[in-house]
Design an enzyme around this catalytic site. Sequence first.
Site, short mmCIF file in Angstrom:
data_model
loop_
_atom_site.label_atom_id
_atom_site.label_comp_id
_atom_site.label_asym_id
_atom_site.label_seq_id
_atom_site.Cartn_x
_atom_site.Cartn_y
_atom_site.Cartn_z
N TYR A 11 0.88 -1.15 -0.09
CA TYR A 11 0.02 -0.11 -0.01
C TYR A 11 0.96 1.35 -0.01
N LEU A 33 5.29 -10.41 -2.13
CA LEU A 33 3.94 -10.36 -2.60
C LEU A 33 3.02 -11.08 -1.61
N CYS A 34 3.55 -11.30 -0.40
CA CYS A 34 2.81 -11.84 0.58
C CYS A 34 1.48 -11.14 0.77
N ALA A 81 9.28 -3.71 3.86
CA ALA A 81 8.66 -4.91 3.90
C ALA A 81 8.43 -5.34 5.12
N LEU A 83 5.39 -7.41 7.98
CA LEU A 83 4.06 -7.84 8.42
C LEU A 83 3.51 -6.81 9.37
N SER A 124 6.36 3.26 13.26
CA SER A 124 4.93 3.67 13.66
C SER A 124 4.88 4.22 14.88
N TYR A 149 3.78 -6.97 17.05
CA TYR A 149 3.88 -6.11 15.72
C TYR A 149 4.63 -4.57 16.51
N LYS A 153 8.74 -3.33 15.76
CA LYS A 153 9.00 -1.87 15.24
C LYS A 153 9.87 -1.27 16.20
N ASN A 179 -1.84 7.37 11.08
CA ASN A 179 -2.91 6.47 10.35
C ASN A 179 -2.94 6.80 8.98
N VAL A 217 -18.04 0.00 15.63
CA VAL A 217 -17.25 1.08 16.15
C VAL A 217 -16.80 0.54 17.50
N ARG A 231 -7.64 9.56 16.19
CA ARG A 231 -6.42 9.27 15.37
C ARG A 231 -6.25 10.49 14.50
P1 NAD Z 1 1.46 -3.83 2.92
O1 NAD Z 1 1.31 -5.02 3.74
O2 NAD Z 1 0.55 -3.12 1.94
O3 NAD Z 1 3.06 -3.56 2.53
C1 NAD Z 1 4.00 -4.35 3.05
C2 NAD Z 1 4.72 -5.03 1.85
O4 NAD Z 1 5.85 -5.93 2.20
C3 NAD Z 1 3.83 -5.98 1.04
O5 NAD Z 1 3.89 -5.79 -0.40
C4 NAD Z 1 4.13 -7.42 1.33
O6 NAD Z 1 3.89 -8.30 0.21
C5 NAD Z 1 5.85 -7.04 1.36
N1 NAD Z 1 6.37 -8.16 2.46
C6 NAD Z 1 6.02 -8.73 3.53
N2 NAD Z 1 6.96 -9.63 4.03
C7 NAD Z 1 7.90 -9.66 3.29
C8 NAD Z 1 9.10 -10.42 3.25
N3 NAD Z 1 9.49 -11.04 3.86
N4 NAD Z 1 10.03 -9.99 1.94
C9 NAD Z 1 9.79 -9.30 1.11
N5 NAD Z 1 8.46 -8.35 1.01
C10 NAD Z 1 7.70 -8.67 1.84
O7 NAD Z 1 1.77 -2.49 4.12
P2 NAD Z 1 1.83 -1.19 4.40
O8 NAD Z 1 0.41 -0.42 4.94
O9 NAD Z 1 2.28 -0.52 2.88
O10 NAD Z 1 2.83 -0.80 5.36
C11 NAD Z 1 4.28 -0.65 4.82
C12 NAD Z 1 5.25 -0.61 6.14
O11 NAD Z 1 4.82 0.40 6.88
C13 NAD Z 1 5.16 -1.90 7.12
O12 NAD Z 1 6.50 -1.97 7.68
C14 NAD Z 1 4.18 -1.35 8.02
O13 NAD Z 1 4.64 -2.17 9.16
C15 NAD Z 1 4.60 -0.01 8.27
N6 NAD Z 1 3.56 0.85 8.86
C16 NAD Z 1 2.13 0.63 8.29
C17 NAD Z 1 1.17 1.40 8.83
C18 NAD Z 1 -0.22 1.47 8.13
O14 NAD Z 1 -1.28 1.59 9.09
N7 NAD Z 1 -0.35 0.98 6.94
C19 NAD Z 1 1.23 2.21 9.99
C20 NAD Z 1 2.82 2.17 10.61
C21 NAD Z 1 3.82 1.51 9.95
N1 UFG Z 2 -11.93 1.15 14.76
C1 UFG Z 2 -13.46 0.89 14.56
N2 UFG Z 2 -13.60 0.08 14.05
C2 UFG Z 2 -13.12 -0.97 13.14
C3 UFG Z 2 -11.47 -0.48 13.16
C4 UFG Z 2 -11.26 0.49 13.77
O1 UFG Z 2 -14.08 1.42 15.65
O2 UFG Z 2 -13.54 -1.77 12.51
C5 UFG Z 2 -11.21 2.45 15.59
C6 UFG Z 2 -10.37 1.95 16.27
O3 UFG Z 2 -10.90 1.53 17.45
C7 UFG Z 2 -9.74 3.29 16.52
C8 UFG Z 2 -9.73 3.89 15.12
O4 UFG Z 2 -10.85 3.26 14.74
O5 UFG Z 2 -10.12 4.10 17.45
C9 UFG Z 2 -8.35 3.67 14.17
O6 UFG Z 2 -8.21 2.13 14.01
P1 UFG Z 2 -7.22 1.51 12.93
O7 UFG Z 2 -7.30 -0.07 13.34
O8 UFG Z 2 -7.67 1.82 11.83
O9 UFG Z 2 -5.70 1.90 13.59
P2 UFG Z 2 -5.07 2.01 14.81
O10 UFG Z 2 -4.69 3.37 15.38
O11 UFG Z 2 -5.66 1.17 15.80
O12 UFG Z 2 -3.60 1.31 14.22
C10 UFG Z 2 -2.94 1.94 13.09
C11 UFG Z 2 -2.34 0.91 12.47
C12 UFG Z 2 -1.11 0.10 13.44
C13 UFG Z 2 -0.39 1.09 14.09
C14 UFG Z 2 -1.00 2.15 14.58
C15 UFG Z 2 -0.21 3.37 15.41
O13 UFG Z 2 -3.12 -0.08 12.03
O14 UFG Z 2 -0.45 -0.86 12.56
O15 UFG Z 2 -1.98 2.95 13.97
O16 UFG Z 2 0.51 3.74 14.31
F1 UFG Z 2 0.63 0.61 15.03
#
Ligand code: NAD
Ligand code: UFG
Length: 338
Positions: A11, A33-34, A81, A83, A124, A149, A153, A179, A217, A231
């Site tokens: 993403y 691509l997992c 990259a 999870l 994060s 998770y 980080k 977020n 919610v 958030r």
């Molecule tokens: P995403 O899952 O869409 O992207 C992660 C990518 O990494 C995927 O394309 C996946 O296939 C690849 N991947 C996973 N394991 C791998 C491996 N072992 N080798 C090679 N590729 C691998 O997630 P995203 O939302 O784009 O997040 C990207 C980064 O940002 C992640 O490190 C995530 O922890 C961090 N992050 C995301 C959020 C969020 O809310 N989206 C918030 C804070 C931090």
């Molecule tokens: N929420 C709902 N219903 C849902 C999903 C979420 O009410 O179905 C609420 C949650 O309780 C929270 C808000 O919406 O109040 C945002 O929740 P998200 O799950 O979208 O995001 P979080 O803030 O919980 O977590 C995100 C990322 C994590 C990261 C964290 C801090 O998903 O990876 O922000 O950066 F660790």
Amino acid sequence: MKILVTGGAGYIGSHTTLALLEAGYEVVVLDNLCNSSDAALHAVEGICGKSALMIRGDVCDRALLDRIFQQHSIDAVLHFAGLKAVGESVRKPLEYYETNVSGSITLCQAMAAAGVFRLVFSSSATVYGEPEQMPIREDFPTGIPTNPYGQSKLIVENVLRDLSQAEPRWSIALLRYFNPIGAHDSGHMGEDPSGIPNNLLPYISQVAVGSLQELSVFGDDYPTADGTGVRDYIHVVDLADGHLKALQAIDGRTGIHTWNLGTGDGYSVMQVLRAFEQACGKPVPFRVMPRRSGDIAESWADASKAEKELGWKATRNLQDMVTDTWRWQSNHPNGYLE
Ligand code: NAD
Ligand code: UFG
């Protein structure tokens, strides 16, 4: 200049790959691509007319990394990259530590062996735990993450801090995302979670498009204005731009640097839901449920350090974020699958 983008089909990685290509960088993507598909990179090419070189493989595969660094003259690495599903990390801690922690260590070892010392790491806001005051500044102490998770980080941040102490050639940016939501305004790139989404925006948009029945919610008894969680939502395209700014900022600037990437504004679940209803022009059914375990009441960034030091500031507001999410979701109800 050539950049290795791990997780570049995901993403945030795909939106950043697009921004890099548009800015004239060459991009090599490493992704297994997992949790994504190479359709995201085809969309990138469709939008900007340029393509990244996609290498399918694992960031834990040292031999593959060595080959990539031998075959390409990589100047810097953006490391996405990993999870990211909090609940899954509780059930499968070893997978999370292996991919997120061991993967990052293996990558750094391969970088050092190849003489590449410029790294931007996806951290994060979860590393802050439950801060006592808002907005959250980078110099706040890190908290105790409640799940593997979040631990992963924080561990990687600490590993990178030790690394930059031990070897002064490293230039490292730790980007603490708040977020990330939204989608490219073309409507052809966006978030495409596999299975039932964990996060608020993909859940709301799948209810709006008819794939899911109603939003739960999670709690309306938090000490916030309307009782629902607050958030700092940030548009993924603004976030991508933040990576380019960080990449430039650490060019020639060694050490480790931490920046929050958020807007500085907090919105409640109900505010996001109402904004989304406005964007999609219909009501989105919801039901108030008990709080989700591990959630905090509120979290938003002090984003002034990034503005001062990177010259970066988010420019897209909540209505832009939900409008772009809806454009993507309604154009592609099944994500990249069609
Ligand atoms: P995403 O899952 O869409 O992207 C992660 C990518 O990494 C995927 O394309 C996946 O296939 C690849 N991947 C996973 N394991 C791998 C491996 N072992 N080798 C090679 N590729 C691998 O997630 P995203 O939302 O784009 O997040 C990207 C980064 O940002 C992640 O490190 C995530 O922890 C961090 N992050 C995301 C959020 C969020 O809310 N989206 C918030 C804070 C931090
Ligand atoms: N929420 C709902 N219903 C849902 C999903 C979420 O009410 O179905 C609420 C949650 O309780 C929270 C808000 O919406 O109040 C945002 O929740 P998200 O799950 O979208 O995001 P979080 O803030 O919980 O977590 C995100 C990322 C994590 C990261 C964290 C801090 O998903 O990876 O922000 O950066 F660790």
